[in-house]
Scaffold this motif. Structure first.
Motif, PDB file in Angstrom:
ATOM      1  N   THR A  57      50.769  35.671  41.826  1.00  0.00           N
ATOM      2  CA  THR A  57      50.722  34.349  41.922  1.00  0.00           C
ATOM      3  C   THR A  57      48.920  34.064  41.993  1.00  0.00           C
ATOM      4  N   ILE A  58      48.183  34.926  42.604  1.00  0.00           N
ATOM      5  CA  ILE A  58      46.797  34.777  42.805  1.00  0.00           C
ATOM      6  C   ILE A  58      46.013  35.819  41.796  1.00  0.00           C
ATOM      7  N   SER A  59      46.617  35.964  40.827  1.00  0.00           N
ATOM      8  CA  SER A  59      46.078  36.992  39.923  1.00  0.00           C
ATOM      9  C   SER A  59      44.659  36.471  39.348  1.00  0.00           C
ATOM     10  N   SER A  60      44.513  35.210  39.233  1.00  0.00           N
ATOM     11  CA  SER A  60      43.330  34.687  38.686  1.00  0.00           C
ATOM     12  C   SER A  60      42.025  35.097  39.594  1.00  0.00           C
ATOM     13  N   ALA A  61      42.190  35.346  40.911  1.00  0.00           N
ATOM     14  CA  ALA A  61      41.322  35.598  41.853  1.00  0.00           C
ATOM     15  C   ALA A  61      40.570  36.893  41.788  1.00  0.00           C
ATOM     16  N   GLY A  62      41.089  37.859  40.911  1.00  0.00           N
ATOM     17  CA  GLY A  62      40.576  39.109  41.007  1.00  0.00           C
ATOM     18  C   GLY A  62      41.106  39.915  42.215  1.00  0.00           C
TER      19      GLY A  62
END
Length: 286
Positions: free
Chosen positions: A121-126
């Motif tokens: 879900t939070i993969s875009s945050a690195g």
């Protein structure tokens, strides 16, 4: 007050992120640090902070670690869509078919979350595997220590700042900057000046903090020399200034003093416009 809206894609949440307008006047500044912050008030929005939900702010700050707002904002939005409030599906761990939780407690939802699904879900945050583990640990801590996100919010807003900070720093993955952002943006603690990489670099480059000062030493100088009501704004505006003018490798002053609005207040520690060399202020001591 500036006509330019504060960016919504940053940790402060823009105009919807709480706080109120404030006054900044460089002519009345008592210290050079205050004069810098007041001059930033002539460039950017002017406001004090507070009012965000504490646990949501904690999660948002964890997501922002070691990444840009542009990358962390979509991760935050996706997390809230999946796990928080009226948009939350309480099938986060595969219990499909359950009804939406209109009043879902975000800490409870995340404490029960499957780590791999939260990471996706939070993969875009690195660093999403690491951050998902930290968020779940923080959610479990809030649920066990306070019982709910609402009770944690009350603790952050009502308890002594030193007590809140100490407890936050006991949580894995929560460092001084993260703890201070929760105190500032949720608790509205005006005397808190969070120090990120921009703040750390700029106030040493200006010569306001010692060139070899660590993050905590820079924070101590700023919280001493900047009035409480201006610390929150000083944090967010300094970050904006760092992005637009005083970057790590190519500060605006390399193009001449007229290119930087802080030129007359800056010692240019580690910057040599004559040669174009730019080093960390600590290296300038060697």
């Amino acid at each position: 007050m500036s006509d330019d809206p504060e960016p919504t894609v940053n940790i402060s949440g823009g105009r919807e992120g709480g706080g109120a307008a404030a006054e900044f006047d460089p002519a009345t500044a008592d210290t050079r640090a205050e004069e810098v912050v007041d001059r930033l008030g002539e460039l950017y929005w002017q406001k004090t902070y507070g009012g965000q939900d504490a646990f949501t702010c904690l999660v948002r700050t964890i997501l922002s670690q070691n990444t840009s707002d542009k990358a962390s904002q979509p991760a935050h939005d996706a997390l809230i869509e999946r796990y928080g409030g009226s948009a939350s599906q309480r099938d986060a761990d595969g219990a499909s078919g359950q009804a939406r939780a209109e009043d879902a407690d975000l800490a409870e939802s995340l404490a029960d979350a499957e780590q791999s699904r939260l990471a996706e879900t939070i993969s875009s945050a690195g660093l999403y595997n690491q951050k998902s583990e930290i968020i779940i640990d923080a959610a479990e801590w809030v649920s066990e220590e306070f019982g709910s996100a609402a009770a944690f919010d009350a603790f952050v807003k009502d308890e002594e700042p030193s007590t809140v900070r100490e407890m936050l720093l006991s949580v894995r993955g929560v460092g001084p900057k993260t703890a201070d952002c929760v105190l500032l943006f949720a608790g509205g603690r005006g005397s808190v000046f969070p120090v990120d990489t921009h703040v750390h670099r700029i106030y040493r480059r200006l010569g306001i903090a010692p060139a070899d000062a660590d993050h905590e030493a820079v924070r101590a100088v700023l919280e001493r020399d900047v009035p409480a009501a201006k610390c929150g704004f000083g944090h967010t505006a300094t970050i904006q200034f760092g992005r637009e003018y005083c970057s790590a490798r190519k500060p605006a002053c390399l193009d001449g003093p007229e290119a930087c609005p802080m030129a007359d207040l800056c010692d240019q520690v580690g910057v040599s416009p004559e040669t174009g060399e730019v080093v960390d202020p600590t290296e300038a001591l060697d």
